[in-house]
Design an enzyme around this catalytic site. Sequence first.
Site, PDB file in Angstrom:
ATOM      1  CG  ASP A 110      45.470  36.384  30.587  1.00 43.76           C
ATOM      2  OD1 ASP A 110      44.786  35.703  31.356  1.00 43.76           O
ATOM      3  OD2 ASP A 110      46.416  37.102  30.967  1.00 43.76           O
ATOM      4  CB  THR A 179      45.637  36.609  35.172  1.00 38.34           C
ATOM      5  OG1 THR A 179      45.111  35.711  34.189  1.00 38.34           O
ATOM      6  CG2 THR A 179      46.245  37.810  34.467  1.00 38.34           C
TER       7      THR A 179
END
EC number: 3.1.3.7
Length: 359
Positions: A110, A179
């Site tokens: 990320d 995620t």
Amino acid sequence: MAPMGIRLSPLGVAVFCLLGLGVLYHLYSGFLAGRFSLFGLGGEPAGGPAGPVAAADGGTVDLREMLAVSVLAAVRGGDEVRRVRESNVLHEKSKGKTREGADDKMTSGDVLSNRKMFYLLKTAFPNVQINTEEHVDATDQEVILWDRKIPEDILKEIATPKEVPAESVTVWIDPLDATQEYTEDLRKYVTTMVCVAVYGKPVLGVIHKPFSEYTAWAMVDGGSNVKARSSYNEKTPRIVVSRSHSGMVKQVALQTFGNQTTIIPAGGAGYKVLALLDVPDKNQEKADVYIHVTYIKKWDICAGNAILKALGGHMTTLSGEEISYTGSDGIDGGLLASIRMNHQALVKKLPDLEKTGHK
């Protein structure tokens, strides 16, 4: 005989002094201008001709150029996402809890994707507002130059520039969608996304799948490299929903459309929007409707909203309201997405979902 002297009148002395001051002024101002240009305070932008010039005057930006940079940013971010996942060193941690009480996870995928995407867009378009899911650390700042080339596939679809005021633009970045699934190594759900909104309306959307290297993009009233499927089942639709909230949707969906309705739990808002389209990816599931019943962030949905809108589809709240991409980061009203269907008829069929979404 004494040598002849030269005498100046008071007026001549004054003129001579003024001329001297003028020469000094021009010499000194030229020196200062040169010094200022070294720091980007005047003249040509710092970095020379290859530096960022798009919207450098704060005036307008070309949406065609923004699309080209957005596609490049999504791909560059996806490269980081894939590299980190394949290294199997995710440095996973929790940013806190979601409203539903689940861990809001973050990985180095990320963070690194966010840095590449944010600074590429910010360097190319320094005067537009950029909202991103992850925190941007000033200590990690880097200048990522764009070569100012617009890919042929974009030029083919959008032949002429489309300029809008820079102040009207808001960019939404999702550097790693899904995620949770990324940490579980469920790679097919993972995407990187960029959306450009103009006056709060989604206009450009890019969804990139890092692990299959497929990229979908579209511009409203412009063009796209993706299209809708030829047919959809409106009576007993296949409904794609969140993996973590599938139970809530399933109960109401079966009640509304009947027991023949198929529920497809999936991760990632980008993946779910692509499920509604004609995507040449064998790992991409197909659905007729996308429903979400809980709070969701705008960077999760803006790109998909823009793509659907460009193709004649719709993404609204469960009550049928358009979503504005200004102000707050998220929406509470859930969402309903469809294409080549009577969207308002679907809204009317799902009156109970909005109530469920606020539980």
